[in-house]
Design a protein around this motif. Structure first.
Motif, short mmCIF file in Angstrom:
data_model
loop_
_atom_site.label_atom_id
_atom_site.label_comp_id
_atom_site.label_asym_id
_atom_site.label_seq_id
_atom_site.Cartn_x
_atom_site.Cartn_y
_atom_site.Cartn_z
N ARG A 130 0.92 -1.02 0.09
CA ARG A 130 0.14 0.04 0.16
C ARG A 130 0.91 1.21 -0.25
NH1 ARG A 130 -3.50 -3.40 3.16
NH2 ARG A 130 -2.41 -3.00 5.02
N ASP A 134 0.86 4.25 -2.68
CA ASP A 134 0.87 5.80 -2.23
C ASP A 134 2.07 6.89 -2.74
OD1 ASP A 134 -1.57 5.21 -0.94
OD2 ASP A 134 -0.91 4.99 1.12
N THR A 154 -1.10 -0.04 -9.64
CA THR A 154 -2.20 -0.51 -9.05
C THR A 154 -2.69 -1.75 -9.56
OG1 THR A 154 -2.93 1.78 -8.23
CG2 THR A 154 -4.61 -0.08 -7.99
N GLY A 158 -3.13 -4.91 -7.73
CA GLY A 158 -4.50 -5.31 -7.65
C GLY A 158 -5.09 -6.24 -8.53
N LEU A 195 -10.33 -4.47 -9.34
CA LEU A 195 -10.85 -4.02 -8.14
C LEU A 195 -11.43 -2.56 -8.55
CD1 LEU A 195 -8.01 -4.96 -5.84
CD2 LEU A 195 -10.37 -6.16 -6.09
N ALA A 197 -10.61 0.10 -7.08
CA ALA A 197 -9.51 0.89 -6.80
C ALA A 197 -8.57 1.02 -8.01
CB ALA A 197 -8.45 0.62 -5.64
N ASP A 200 -10.52 3.14 -10.81
CA ASP A 200 -10.59 4.55 -10.33
C ASP A 200 -9.21 5.04 -10.87
OD1 ASP A 200 -13.24 4.32 -9.48
OD2 ASP A 200 -12.51 4.27 -7.26
N ALA A 201 -8.24 4.38 -10.41
CA ALA A 201 -6.87 4.80 -10.73
C ALA A 201 -6.67 4.95 -12.37
CB ALA A 201 -5.57 3.92 -10.15
#
Length: 307
Positions: A130, A134, A154, A158, A195, A197, A200-201
């Motif tokens: 993670r 970030d 990601t 992911g 996923l 996430a 979205d990325a």
């Protein structure tokens, strides 16, 4: 040494490489390694026997000569792992040649591969994975480039994608749906869940990307609009490693290892993870995940119908 190889052997080697390239979808790097490994073997046999050898002579190679070749390779400081790779290439060539020429390559195929300890993958722990996602955003001062790198990283963690698979996505794949159809090694196709996430990325990257989204163009672009070079993602990961104090093993590919390991630790079964990774063998998936034997036995005991 390659000058010692007869024209017939060179032609046979090239025919085999052409077949490998066409049927196995092997990379240029892999084909070059096969060429060097088998050519080196043929050159050794020619020198060992005092001159170039025709195809018929390859049927006469003995166990003693195989041992001599392996001993010579060892004397140059070649590791057990590298020698095992060379022997595997030679055996593959011989299986094909023996079938084509109608002889039994017993001595070559019976040669035992040297034992070596396989290097186990070293995934990141969940907190480190993670932190990588970030922190990678901070590696570029250009907002769309930062968003691009976050999207790629990601997807690797992911979805368990190889970096080549992530960078192989096209504009037609966006916006990402709940699953992706991935064509992996050996043209093996698999369906991978995506996923939220990760979706979205990718959406965030596309909103900022200055290059037009085109159906057949790469989804992830370089600064000039061409396909994104994987070295740029590797470079971003190297900077993240330094900032977070992570080991050198924390590479983009380690995120794929982490994806598999964390799924298994969370209770996922090996067969499902095998499908998600696109592995042909369940044994590969077991070696790929850094979970101790006790954990594997726990999964086995819970899932086996006779347990």
């Amino acid at each position: 040494m390659s000058l010692q190889i007869s024209a017939a052997c060179r032609d046979a080697l090239q025919d085999w490489l052409n077949r490998k390239s066409a049927l196995a979808d092997s990379s240029d790097h892999t084909i070059a390694a096969y060429r060097a490994d088998v050519a080196g073997f043929l050159a050794f046999m020619a020198e060992h026997r005092g001159g170039p050898q025709g195809l018929a002579a390859l049927d006469k190679i003995t166990v003693t000569e195989m041992r001599a070749w392996m001993a010579q390779a060892r004397s140059t400081g070649l590791s057990s792992r590298s020698l095992a790779r060379r022997l595997s290439a030679v055996k593959s060539f011989y299986r094909w040649l023996a079938e084509r020429e109608g002889f039994a390559a017993t001595a070559v195929l019976a040669a035992r591969s040297p034992k070596f300890q396989k290097k186990l993958p070293r995934p990141l722990d969940p907190d480190a994975a993670r932190a990588v996602i970030d922190t990678v955003e901070l590696q570029s001062q250009t907002p769309w480039v930062a968003a691009r790198d976050v999207a790629v990283i990601t997807l690797l963690y992911g979805c368990g994608l190889r970096i080549s698979e992530a960078l192989g996505l096209k504009g037609a794949d966006a916006p990402l749906r709940a699953s992706l159809r991935i064509l992996g090694k050996g043209q093996k196709e698999r369906i991978v869940p995506v996923l939220p996430a990760a979706r979205d990325a990718v959406d965030a990257y596309l909103r900022l990307c200055p290059h037009p989204q085109e159906h057949d163009a790469p989804l992830f672009r370089g600064v000039r609009g061409g396909a994104l070079n994987p070295r740029l993602i590797q470079g971003a990961m190297a900077q993240v490693r330094m900032q977070l104090g992570l080991p050198a093993s924390a590479t983009p590919h380690a995120l794929r290892h982490s994806f598999a390991t964390h799924l298994l630790e969370a209770g996922g079964d090996l067969r499902s993870i095998q499908e998600l990774l696109g592995h042909a063998s369940l044994a590969t998936t077991q070696a790929y995940t850094a979970v101790d034997t006790a954990r594997l036995m726990e999964v086995y005991a819970r899932s086996h119908p006779k347990a």
